[in-house]
Scaffold this motif. Sequence first.
Motif, PDB file in Angstrom:
ATOM      1  N   GLN A  43       0.801  -1.302   0.042  1.00 57.29           N
ATOM      2  CA  GLN A  43       0.037  -0.142   0.050  1.00 57.29           C
ATOM      3  C   GLN A  43       0.959   1.128   0.072  1.00 57.29           C
ATOM      4  N   LEU A  44       1.902   1.064   0.843  1.00 57.45           N
ATOM      5  CA  LEU A  44       2.829   2.463   0.728  1.00 57.45           C
ATOM      6  C   LEU A  44       3.402   2.617  -0.788  1.00 57.45           C
ATOM      7  N   LEU A  46       2.294   1.767  -3.363  1.00 54.06           N
ATOM      8  CA  LEU A  46       0.915   2.212  -4.446  1.00 54.06           C
ATOM      9  C   LEU A  46       0.762   3.871  -4.073  1.00 54.06           C
ATOM     10  N   GLU A  47       0.884   4.100  -2.676  1.00 52.12           N
ATOM     11  CA  GLU A  47       0.740   5.497  -2.616  1.00 52.12           C
ATOM     12  C   GLU A  47       1.841   6.550  -2.821  1.00 52.12           C
ATOM     13  N   MET A  48       2.984   5.900  -3.069  1.00 52.64           N
ATOM     14  CA  MET A  48       4.254   6.580  -3.455  1.00 52.64           C
ATOM     15  C   MET A  48       4.085   6.789  -4.969  1.00 52.64           C
ATOM     16  N   ARG A  49       3.657   5.912  -5.550  1.00 45.68           N
ATOM     17  CA  ARG A  49       3.410   5.770  -7.236  1.00 45.68           C
ATOM     18  C   ARG A  49       2.462   6.806  -7.702  1.00 45.68           C
ATOM     19  N   SER A  50       1.534   6.940  -6.830  1.00 47.38           N
ATOM     20  CA  SER A  50       0.403   8.181  -7.097  1.00 47.38           C
ATOM     21  C   SER A  50       1.311   9.468  -7.524  1.00 47.38           C
ATOM     22  N   TYR A  51       2.461   9.627  -6.815  1.00 45.03           N
ATOM     23  CA  TYR A  51       3.453  10.966  -6.697  1.00 45.03           C
ATOM     24  C   TYR A  51       4.429  10.657  -7.801  1.00 45.03           C
ATOM     25  N   GLU A  53       5.353   7.755 -10.633  1.00 46.54           N
ATOM     26  CA  GLU A  53       4.879   6.545 -11.450  1.00 46.54           C
ATOM     27  C   GLU A  53       6.064   5.539 -11.587  1.00 46.54           C
TER      28      GLU A  53
END
Length: 90
Positions: A43-44, A46-51, A53
């Motif tokens: 989850q961490l 995926l959250e970082m990938r929102s910033y 890619e």
Amino acid sequence: MVWGPAVIHCSAGIGRSGTFCLVDAALVLIDRGASLADLNLRQLLLEMRSYREYMIQTPDQLRFAYLSVIDSLKTKEVGETGDPACASNS
């Protein structure tokens, strides 16, 4: 001790840098009291990938991140208890 933001960069800024950033973010959360049960690296990430890619591009990079966090938790347990056996039982 308070540290400022980490500055990391590899050629594209997503593979090796992303791996380092995920490990660093997880270790910060651990230092703030998160346990392995509380920490959801997927989850961490995926959250970082929102910033940024495509952070962490290979299975080996993801495996390294998981193993680094686990190793850090084991080392922390040994440091807090003084008992190396405690770390090997996790």
